[in-house]
Scaffold this active site. Structure first.
Site, PDB file in Angstrom:
ATOM      1  N   ASP A   1       0.874  -1.335  -0.037  1.00  0.00           N
ATOM      2  CA  ASP A   1      -0.138   0.031  -0.012  1.00  0.00           C
ATOM      3  C   ASP A   1       0.806   1.189   0.125  1.00  0.00           C
ATOM      4  O   ASP A   1       1.590   1.470   0.882  1.00  0.00           O
ATOM      5  CB  ASP A   1      -0.934   0.051   1.192  1.00  0.00           C
ATOM      6  CG  ASP A   1      -1.995  -1.073   1.056  1.00  0.00           C
ATOM      7  OD1 ASP A   1      -2.664  -1.085   0.277  1.00  0.00           O
ATOM      8  OD2 ASP A   1      -2.161  -1.855   2.289  1.00  0.00           O
TER       9      ASP A   1
ATOM     10  N   HIS B   1      -0.776  -1.236  -4.512  1.00  0.00           N
ATOM     11  CA  HIS B   1      -2.019  -0.534  -4.258  1.00  0.00           C
ATOM     12  C   HIS B   1      -1.756   0.865  -4.123  1.00  0.00           C
ATOM     13  O   HIS B   1      -1.358   1.325  -2.945  1.00  0.00           O
ATOM     14  CB  HIS B   1      -2.939  -1.009  -3.262  1.00  0.00           C
ATOM     15  CG  HIS B   1      -4.049  -0.401  -2.944  1.00  0.00           C
ATOM     16  ND1 HIS B   1      -4.677  -0.684  -1.802  1.00  0.00           N
ATOM     17  CD2 HIS B   1      -4.854   0.567  -3.588  1.00  0.00           C
ATOM     18  CE1 HIS B   1      -5.915   0.133  -1.891  1.00  0.00           C
ATOM     19  NE2 HIS B   1      -6.117   0.709  -2.937  1.00  0.00           N
TER      20      HIS B   1
ATOM     21  N   MET C   1      -2.706   4.368  -3.132  1.00  0.00           N
ATOM     22  CA  MET C   1      -3.759   5.352  -2.418  1.00  0.00           C
ATOM     23  C   MET C   1      -3.102   6.422  -2.314  1.00  0.00           C
ATOM     24  O   MET C   1      -3.076   7.378  -1.389  1.00  0.00           O
ATOM     25  CB  MET C   1      -3.868   4.732  -0.947  1.00  0.00           C
ATOM     26  CG  MET C   1      -4.356   3.255  -0.749  1.00  0.00           C
ATOM     27  SD  MET C   1      -4.628   2.899   1.169  1.00  0.00           S
ATOM     28  CE  MET C   1      -4.806   1.148   0.843  1.00  0.00           C
TER      29      MET C   1
ATOM     30  N   MET D   1     -12.267  -2.501  -1.312  1.00  0.00           N
ATOM     31  CA  MET D   1     -11.905  -2.187  -0.168  1.00  0.00           C
ATOM     32  C   MET D   1     -13.153  -2.513   0.830  1.00  0.00           C
ATOM     33  O   MET D   1     -14.282  -2.078   0.659  1.00  0.00           O
ATOM     34  CB  MET D   1     -11.786  -0.670   0.075  1.00  0.00           C
ATOM     35  CG  MET D   1     -10.355  -0.417  -0.666  1.00  0.00           C
ATOM     36  SD  MET D   1      -8.996  -1.053  -0.252  1.00  0.00           S
ATOM     37  CE  MET D   1      -8.857  -0.810   1.419  1.00  0.00           C
TER      38      MET D   1
ATOM     39  N   GLY E   1      -6.432   3.452   4.388  1.00  0.00           N
ATOM     40  CA  GLY E   1      -5.531   4.388   5.184  1.00  0.00           C
ATOM     41  C   GLY E   1      -5.024   3.988   6.165  1.00  0.00           C
ATOM     42  O   GLY E   1      -3.709   4.091   6.474  1.00  0.00           O
ATOM     43  N   PHE E   2      -5.555   2.785   6.824  1.00  0.00           N
ATOM     44  CA  PHE E   2      -5.016   2.338   8.014  1.00  0.00           C
ATOM     45  C   PHE E   2      -5.042   0.739   8.173  1.00  0.00           C
ATOM     46  O   PHE E   2      -6.274   0.460   7.583  1.00  0.00           O
ATOM     47  CB  PHE E   2      -5.550   3.037   9.366  1.00  0.00           C
ATOM     48  CG  PHE E   2      -5.196   4.318   9.377  1.00  0.00           C
ATOM     49  CD1 PHE E   2      -4.212   4.616   9.959  1.00  0.00           C
ATOM     50  CD2 PHE E   2      -6.041   5.337   9.116  1.00  0.00           C
ATOM     51  CE1 PHE E   2      -3.702   6.093  10.293  1.00  0.00           C
ATOM     52  CE2 PHE E   2      -5.950   6.743   8.950  1.00  0.00           C
ATOM     53  CZ  PHE E   2      -4.629   7.245   9.718  1.00  0.00           C
ATOM     54  N   GLY E   3      -4.370   0.068   8.861  1.00  0.00           N
ATOM     55  CA  GLY E   3      -4.743  -1.362   8.977  1.00  0.00           C
ATOM     56  C   GLY E   3      -5.338  -1.605  10.266  1.00  0.00           C
ATOM     57  O   GLY E   3      -5.676  -0.554  10.901  1.00  0.00           O
TER      58      GLY E   3
ATOM     59  N   GLY F   1      -9.176  -5.676   3.456  1.00  0.00           N
ATOM     60  CA  GLY F   1      -9.724  -4.876   4.940  1.00  0.00           C
ATOM     61  C   GLY F   1     -10.344  -6.132   5.670  1.00  0.00           C
ATOM     62  O   GLY F   1     -11.694  -6.791   5.300  1.00  0.00           O
ATOM     63  N   GLY F   2      -9.938  -6.067   7.113  1.00  0.00           N
ATOM     64  CA  GLY F   2     -10.776  -7.025   7.806  1.00  0.00           C
ATOM     65  C   GLY F   2     -10.719  -8.405   7.580  1.00  0.00           C
ATOM     66  O   GLY F   2     -11.683  -9.330   7.769  1.00  0.00           O
TER      67      GLY F   2
ATOM     68  N   GLY G   1      -3.665  -8.422   6.436  1.00  0.00           N
ATOM     69  CA  GLY G   1      -2.489  -7.681   7.082  1.00  0.00           C
ATOM     70  C   GLY G   1      -2.060  -8.158   8.418  1.00  0.00           C
ATOM     71  O   GLY G   1      -1.594  -9.012   8.687  1.00  0.00           O
TER      72      GLY G   1
END
Length: 219
Positions: free
Chosen positions: A36, A67, A69, A138, A143-145, A177-178, A198
């Site tokens: 990312d 990726h 961003m 997404m 923006g964040f893990g 994500g998640g 992640g």
């Protein structure tokens, strides 16, 4: 068993021991390494740039799934290609001339993917889906893990899969994500082909075993 791909996300790695983390990925059943790149403008965070990617590429034996961003990703296609990327993801929301950008990515020798934020409907890709190699959905806000999985990502994956199948295409669906064993299983059942994980991988007691378990998931 579905022949899906696993792409651990470098954003969750221990940066103090980056070489060790990459060697772990090399030894694992991971198919790709997800990277990312964040600019602090398109998303409220900054990650790493091309010099880090080039260093990762010298060590990593897995294809790099990059990726972006960032705003105006089309300005950096040559740099992404030069850093060793196999596949370049650009956001639908960041590209005014998305079709032109997709073909510039391909002309640079990379696979082209388009990323959709959680609020962006898959139907907006109706006129582009045949031109991309993959769509990244997404399932958290980028923006964040370590964010909570957004539940509607499962139904969104199914809608995208229906669009791809109805057109007779083989476009891949990646979800980021998640992702864990439970959400991963549901996403695969909905039609996902690539799972990005992640924290679930890098913060586990045995990342190699965790990657193996994700690889062995069946919908």
């Amino acid at each position: 068993m579905k022949n899906h791909k696993i792409a651990p996300s470098l954003l969750s790695a221990d940066f103090l021991y980056l070489q060790r983390e990459i060697e772990m990925i090399n030894a694992s059943d991971a198919d790709w390494l997800h990277i990312d790149v964040m600019d602090g403008v398109f998303v409220p965070n900054i990650s790493f740039g091309f010099s880090v990617m080039e260093a990762v590429h010298t060590l990593c034996k897995k294809p790099l799934d990059v990726h972006l961003m960032i705003v105006e990703p089309q300005k950096f296609i040559k740099e992404v290609a030069a850093s060793g990327a196999y596949l370049m993801n650009v956001h639908y929301e960041a590209c005014t001339h998305l079709h032109r950008t997709v073909y510039a990515v391909k002309d640079a020798g990379m696979k082209a993917a388009v990323t959709l934020n959680p609020h962006t409907p898959v139907e907006l890709l109706e006129d582009l889906i045949a031109d991309v190699d993959m769509v990244l959905l997404m399932s958290v806000n980028p923006g964040f893990g370590a964010q909570k999985f957004i539940e509607h990502a499962v139904a969104k994956t199914a809608r995208l899969k229906q669009m791809i199948t109805s057109k007779g295409l083989d476009t891949l669906i990646e979800v980021d994500g998640g992702v864990n064993m439970e959400t991963g299983k549901r996403l695969l059942a909905a039609g996902a082909d690539v799972l990005v994980a992640g924290n679930f991988v890098f913060k586990s007691k045995n990342p190699i075993e965790t990657i193996k378990e994700l690889k062995m998931l069946s919908p």
